[in-house]
Write an enzyme that holds these catalytic residues in place. Structure first.
Site, mmCIF file in Angstrom:
data_model
loop_
_atom_site.group_PDB
_atom_site.id
_atom_site.type_symbol
_atom_site.label_atom_id
_atom_site.label_comp_id
_atom_site.label_asym_id
_atom_site.label_seq_id
_atom_site.Cartn_x
_atom_site.Cartn_y
_atom_site.Cartn_z
ATOM 1 N N CYS A 32 -22.286 -25.989 -12.713
ATOM 2 C CA CYS A 32 -21.156 -25.579 -13.760
ATOM 3 C C CYS A 32 -22.008 -25.695 -15.249
ATOM 4 C CB CYS A 32 -20.161 -26.159 -13.546
ATOM 5 S SG CYS A 32 -19.056 -26.185 -15.049
ATOM 6 N N HIS A 75 -3.083 -12.705 -10.818
ATOM 7 C CA HIS A 75 -3.812 -13.193 -9.534
ATOM 8 C C HIS A 75 -5.382 -13.360 -9.790
ATOM 9 C CE1 HIS A 75 -0.731 -11.906 -6.192
ATOM 10 N NE2 HIS A 75 -0.321 -12.885 -6.963
HETATM 11 N N1 APR Z 1 0.250 5.174 -4.445
HETATM 12 C C1 APR Z 1 1.453 4.563 -4.530
HETATM 13 N N2 APR Z 1 1.264 3.381 -3.766
HETATM 14 C C2 APR Z 1 0.730 3.259 -2.575
HETATM 15 C C3 APR Z 1 -0.521 4.085 -2.544
HETATM 16 C C4 APR Z 1 -0.626 5.127 -3.686
HETATM 17 N N3 APR Z 1 -1.680 6.118 -3.638
HETATM 18 N N4 APR Z 1 -1.452 3.811 -1.441
HETATM 19 C C5 APR Z 1 -0.771 2.858 -0.960
HETATM 20 N N5 APR Z 1 0.381 2.397 -1.846
HETATM 21 C C6 APR Z 1 1.103 1.115 -1.603
HETATM 22 C C7 APR Z 1 1.392 0.946 0.014
HETATM 23 O O1 APR Z 1 2.480 1.643 0.747
HETATM 24 C C8 APR Z 1 1.891 -0.481 0.028
HETATM 25 O O2 APR Z 1 3.285 -0.637 -0.178
HETATM 26 O O3 APR Z 1 0.720 0.225 -2.077
HETATM 27 C C9 APR Z 1 1.252 -1.001 -1.427
HETATM 28 C C10 APR Z 1 0.336 -2.040 -1.160
HETATM 29 O O4 APR Z 1 0.389 -3.131 -0.743
HETATM 30 P P1 APR Z 1 -0.581 -4.269 -0.382
HETATM 31 O O5 APR Z 1 -1.777 -3.793 0.312
HETATM 32 O O6 APR Z 1 0.334 -5.444 0.294
HETATM 33 O O7 APR Z 1 -0.808 -4.585 -1.928
HETATM 34 P P2 APR Z 1 -0.391 -5.705 -3.094
HETATM 35 O O8 APR Z 1 1.333 -5.483 -2.887
HETATM 36 O O9 APR Z 1 -0.823 -5.526 -4.196
HETATM 37 O O10 APR Z 1 -0.653 -7.030 -2.504
HETATM 38 C C11 APR Z 1 -0.318 -8.140 -3.304
HETATM 39 O O11 APR Z 1 -1.540 -9.796 -1.737
HETATM 40 O O12 APR Z 1 -3.569 -10.169 -0.601
HETATM 41 C C12 APR Z 1 -2.933 -10.481 -1.768
HETATM 42 O O13 APR Z 1 -3.678 -11.324 -3.750
HETATM 43 C C13 APR Z 1 -3.644 -10.050 -3.155
HETATM 44 O O14 APR Z 1 -2.659 -9.107 -5.117
HETATM 45 C C14 APR Z 1 -2.589 -8.886 -3.879
HETATM 46 C C15 APR Z 1 -1.402 -9.304 -3.211
#
Ligand code: APR
Length: 244
Positions: A141, A114
């Protein structure tokens, strides 16, 4: 060791959850970035064409706050760096995160699907370069001199993630697929586990997350808890005993 005798590769998909305990908010948890900010207004291609200033101001501010917080890697990032150092086969981290915490912890093979914080791209000539400077709709740019076409080198909703060819090659030669701290709500990353199961039917798949995700049923194994508590012992376990 000769290449032919290397053990199967390990592919690790990481998401915002792995950086949470370093002080970076996730996106979809309570209080997460997309629960406070309307992503449609700042993180989509449409938003960029509608209101460049709004999009650029958001990223300028986020980047400044991030720099001021002096974020450092946590035990989970460090454990993955140790896995790469000590495992005899290939270890690749495929991260959805734009932060540099895997590299700061010592991981060398990291694919940022990303994009990356601290990089800028020109929409016209596609030149990418490192920059921490604020961007405005008047920014020029340095390569093609276009005005108002510089943007953060971050993949927005509506855009294709980058390095996908390389990622699918990694997935198609792995024997273990680990997903850490990702909700499994954003594709194509959410589909990687299925891809591994189709192309590598004998590979093992495991989810390490704070809590079960919607993707839970697709994994063979699950370990729930904060990344700093569950990732280090899991890495120690597979280095000692393998993953079966
Ligand atoms: N340890 C492990 N897991 C955790 C912790 C922790 N301390 N804290 C939160 N989580 C978990 C949550 O339960 C959730 O399932 O991490 C996950 C985070 O999910 P999202 O917020 O949806 O993040 P992500 O999956 O990385 O999002 C994907 O979405 O907005 C876009 O580009 C952005 O890269 C991102 C993509």
């Amino acid at each position: 060791m000769h290449q032919d005798f290397l053990p199967p590769g390990i592919a690790v998909l990481t998401g915002a959850g792995i950086s949470k305990e370093s002080g970076i908010d996730t996106f979809r948890d309570d209080g997460g970035l997309w629960t406070r900010v309307n992503l449609e207004e700042v993180a989509t291609v449409d938003a960029w064409f509608r209101d460049k200033k709004k999009v650029l101001d958001f990223y300028n501010e986020t980047r400044r706050a991030f720099r001021a917080a002096h974020i450092t890697p946590n035990e989970a990032h460090e454990a993955l760096a140790r896995l790469e150092r000590e495992y005899e086969g290939e270890v690749t981290i495929i991260t959805q995160n734009i932060d540099p915490l895997h590299e700061m912890a010592g991981s060398r093979k990291v694919i940022h699907m990303h994009g990356r914080d601290g990089e800028v791209r020109c929409m016209v000539c596609k030149t990418e370069f490192a920059s921490d400077a604020d961007l405005t709709p008047e920014s020029v740019c340095p390569n093609c001199r276009s005005i108002g076409e510089l943007r953060p080198n971050i993949v927005w909703f509506g855009e294709m993630p980058i390095h996908l060819d390389e990622i699918y090659e990694v997935l198609e030669r792995c024997g273990l697929f680990i997903a850490i701290g990702t909700s499994g709500e954003v594709y194509p990353a959410a589909g990687f586990v299925l891809h591994v199961r189709r192309y590598r039917p004998r590979a093992h798949t495991i989810e390490l997350n704070l809590e079960p995700t919607d993707n839970k049923a697709l994994f063979h194994e699950h370990i729930y808890g904060p990344a700093t508590k569950v990732v280090p012992p899991y890495v120690t376990r597979i280095l000692k005993q393998g993953w079966r």
